[in-house]
Design a protein around this motif. Structure first.
Motif, short mmCIF file in Angstrom:
data_model
loop_
_atom_site.label_atom_id
_atom_site.label_comp_id
_atom_site.label_asym_id
_atom_site.label_seq_id
_atom_site.Cartn_x
_atom_site.Cartn_y
_atom_site.Cartn_z
N HIS A 144 -76.32 -56.18 26.48
CA HIS A 144 -77.37 -57.29 26.96
C HIS A 144 -77.05 -57.71 28.24
O HIS A 144 -76.77 -58.62 28.70
CB HIS A 144 -77.27 -58.49 25.98
N ASP A 194 -72.45 -49.65 16.49
CA ASP A 194 -71.17 -49.92 15.56
C ASP A 194 -71.69 -50.74 14.10
O ASP A 194 -71.71 -51.82 13.94
CB ASP A 194 -70.29 -51.15 16.39
N ILE A 239 -71.99 -50.11 23.67
CA ILE A 239 -71.77 -50.45 22.26
C ILE A 239 -72.55 -51.48 21.81
O ILE A 239 -73.00 -52.43 22.38
CB ILE A 239 -70.40 -50.28 21.89
N ARG A 267 -67.85 -50.35 10.53
CA ARG A 267 -67.85 -51.30 11.50
C ARG A 267 -66.33 -51.08 12.12
O ARG A 267 -65.44 -51.27 11.47
CB ARG A 267 -67.98 -52.78 10.88
N HIS A 297 -71.09 -67.90 20.67
CA HIS A 297 -70.59 -67.33 19.30
C HIS A 297 -70.44 -68.11 18.27
O HIS A 297 -69.88 -69.12 18.59
CB HIS A 297 -69.22 -66.50 19.59
N GLU A 348 -77.74 -55.69 17.99
CA GLU A 348 -78.34 -56.22 19.24
C GLU A 348 -79.77 -56.19 18.97
O GLU A 348 -80.37 -55.20 18.56
CB GLU A 348 -77.69 -55.41 20.29
N1 UDP Z 1 -70.06 -55.41 19.46
C1 UDP Z 1 -69.94 -54.36 18.57
N2 UDP Z 1 -69.18 -54.44 17.51
C2 UDP Z 1 -68.46 -55.68 17.22
C3 UDP Z 1 -68.79 -56.63 18.02
C4 UDP Z 1 -69.56 -56.68 19.33
O1 UDP Z 1 -70.31 -53.19 19.00
O2 UDP Z 1 -67.99 -55.95 16.11
C5 UDP Z 1 -70.76 -55.08 20.83
C6 UDP Z 1 -71.79 -56.32 20.95
O3 UDP Z 1 -73.12 -55.84 20.66
C7 UDP Z 1 -71.70 -56.19 22.72
C8 UDP Z 1 -70.31 -56.10 23.16
O4 UDP Z 1 -69.94 -55.67 21.73
O5 UDP Z 1 -72.77 -55.16 23.22
C9 UDP Z 1 -69.59 -57.20 23.43
O6 UDP Z 1 -69.90 -58.19 22.42
P1 UDP Z 1 -70.37 -59.58 22.90
O7 UDP Z 1 -71.25 -59.54 23.77
O8 UDP Z 1 -70.45 -60.25 21.61
O9 UDP Z 1 -69.17 -60.24 23.67
P2 UDP Z 1 -69.03 -61.32 24.73
O10 UDP Z 1 -69.70 -60.75 26.00
O11 UDP Z 1 -69.93 -62.68 24.17
O12 UDP Z 1 -67.77 -61.72 24.87
#
Ligand code: UDP
Ligand code: MN
Length: 570
Positions: A225, A171, A138, A200, A366, A142
């Protein structure tokens, strides 16, 4: 005429030759399947640069870039050598995206990573009849280069017969490149589907949209990522095929958010496990305990994991459904990894890190905001009020009333219907070393008074069995959330400040035996000293290590704690 024997030999040679060419052709066609795309970008993408993407031709020539990022190398751009306009773009990209999309755009979308599997992994995972997997990715705004590198890395490092589909869920991104151009780009991959959320949803519900669309018996949720190392999927799926109620995660490594260097975080004795932290229900990396280490026969054996990061998870579809998937009441980000970890353990399953599977994930800062803070607290209030029983009082929402966490009756009914254990089971059987802070301790980031924008941070660099601690720019997140406990430990997750390293102070697994780990802190501002000899914690001039020295009034030896923990209501 050739003698019958020679003729036979000739025929055998021809047959072997034929067989070999069939194998090569098959292998080649498998690779072709995965590499349907060349490195070149379609025109549409080339035209749709972001305003702060680099002028690739110019920078490549100027910096003499040949194969940037190859093999997982970092691309360290000396910004001072860039023309002003490019240097500004570099800076703007960091500010807008929280990672250097400028650098990412210079690294090819396809790069191979080294095979870092432990000895023994190759022969362990040779089963060709594993169940198929759907990968759900998702994304919300990005950067396309990072997202596409994730997709290519899956395709280039996985046997095609194991992947049924890759489901992308957008999303509600607003970035134009992720609309038509992305659609065009992925349309040539028969296994890639692109879904769009109407509005969203946040990562929790977006993942469930992907899950609902998926059809394979195993589902992998992966952040947008990541980069996979060779052979990453087989070990995850093999364990699930053995026991469907085990959720598996790879041994995680890092992608540097500025240089895109792949950081190998080690394996074997150096493998760390995520453990829950109270009161924020986040996770902290901690060394595996000796007890756990000894339970295993080989270093390739799965490692029981009390918690998960959440960026790469493999799960059997039925088990995930039975566990009630994610709590749809969790908003935007956070808490879902804790919910899933706790409930799989309490409801008869488990969670394991599979050392033979390696994936790198980009940790990016973040940007903290009041709004995201409230949302996160609300999310963990839901999780703790459903799953933690009396221990819910030890989370940020210790009285359960700070935030309105919505209706949790369906989640409680789910827990009841699955007849899950009490949280106590987690503390006795899953992770007996779990630290739950009590009353009246200091907590939060620890600032050095001399270098006041710098905080104590376990930089992650290992030195034999211990973890180095240094001063790092304060951000107050995971690695910088410390506790001074009633047992006089200075603690982060399962690791404690430890004085047993000559004049150096490092971190070791907390042992609860006081001695080298017994400190004194008498006020929010002042010395942190060892109880046994009164020596103080200081820091070397270059800020790269902590030292123990005679106490004096230098600001280098003074520390400021964020706050005194409020008394808990039980
Ligand atoms: N993401 C999303 N919607 C949101 C927030 C995050 O689709 O409202 C996606 C984001 O692009 C990523 C994944 O969810 O692919 C996890 O988010 P993030 O990497 O920011 O979390 P972290 O790994 O830093 O905890
Ligand atoms: Mn992530």
């Amino acid at each position: 005429m050739a003698s019958p024997r020679r003729w036979l030999r000739k025929r055998r040679i021809v047959l072997i030759g034929l067989l070999l060419s069939v194998i090569v052709a098959l292998k080649y066609s498998i690779r072709m399947n995965h590499n349907e795309l060349s490195r070149e970008l379609p025109d549409a993408l080339l035209r749709l640069h972001h305003p702060h993407d680099p002028n690739v031709k110019l920078v490549s020539a100027l910096m003499n870039l040949t194969d940037p990022g190859v093999g997982g190398a970092g691309l360290f751009l000396d910004v001072r050598k860039l023309p002003k306009e490019e240097a500004e773009k570099f800076q703007r990209s960091l500010e807008q995206w929280e990672y250097s999309t400028y650098t990412s755009s210079l690294v090819p979308l396809q790069r191979s990573l080294p095979d870092i599997r432990l000895k023994g992994c190759h022969s362990l995972y040779t089963d060709l009849n594993l169940p198929e997997t759907s990968v759900v990715i998702i994304f919300h705004n990005e950067h396309w280069s990072v997202l596409l590198r994730t997709i290519h890395s899956i395709m280039n490092n996985t046997s095609p017969h194991l992947i049924k589909e890759i489901i992308l869920v957008d999303d509600a991104s607003t970035d134009e490149v992720l609309k038509g151009p992305l659609e065009e780009y992925v349309s040539r991959f028969s296994k890639v589907q692109l879904l769009r959320a109407e509005s969203r949803q946040g990562l929790i519900r977006a993942r469930m949209i992907g899950f609902e669309q998926s059809t394979a018996p195993v589902v992998v949720f992966m952040d947008a990522h990541c980069e996979c190392f060779p052979g990453w999927l087989e070990p995850l799926v093999t364990r699930i095929a053995e026991n469907q109620s085990i959720i598996t995660t790879p041994n995680l490594h890092g992608i540097n958010s500025k240089s895109f260097k792949i950081e190998d975080w080690g394996n074997g004795k150096n493998l760390e496990i995520p453990v829950l932290t109270f009161p924020n229900l986040f996770f902290a990396w901690t060394k595996m305990s000796e007890v756990e280490w000894k339970k295993r026969q080989r270093e390739t054996d799965p490692v029981r994991s009390p918690a998960m990061v959440g960026c790469v998870i493999a799960v059997n579809r039925n088990w995930f459904k039975k566990l009630g998937m994610f709590d749809p009441g969790l908003e935007i980000w956070g808490g879902e990894n804790t919910e899933l970890s706790v409930k799989t353990w309490l409801c008869g399953g488990g969670l394991e890190i599979i050392p033979c599977s390696n994936v790198a994930h980009m940790y990016h800062p973040h940007r903290p905001s009041k709004e995201s803070d409230i949302r996160y607290k609300r999310n963990i209030a839901r999780v703790s009020n459903v799953w933690l029983d009396k221990y819910k009082h030890f989370t940020d929402n210790y009285d359960g009333s700070i935030v309105d966490y919505g209706d949790i009756s369906k989640r409680i009914a789910l827990r009841d219907s699955l007849q899950c254990h009490q949280f106590e089971f987690y503390l006795t059987h899953v992770y007996p070393d779990q630290f739950i802070p009590g009353n009246g301790i200091y907590t939060g980031p620890i600032r050095n008074v001399e270098v006041c924008n710098h905080c104590l941070d376990p930089g992650g660099k290992r030195n034999g069995d211990s973890v180095n601690v240094l001063l790092y720019t304060c951000h107050g997140e995971g690695n910088q959330r410390w506790d001074f406990t009633e047992h006089h430990e200075v603690r982060r997750g399962g690791l404690c400040l430890d004085s047993g390293y000559g004049s150096n102070v490092m971190m070791e697994n907390c042992h609860g035996q006081r001695g080298n780990q017994e400190w004194e802190v008498v006020s929010l501002n002042g010395h942190v000293f060892l109880r046994s000899n009164g020596y103080c914690v200081g820091v070397t001039k270059n800020k790269s290590a902590l030292v123990l020295e005679l106490c004096h009034n230098s600001a280098l030896l003074q520390w400021t704690w964020k706050e005194h923990r409020k008394p808990l209501i039980s």
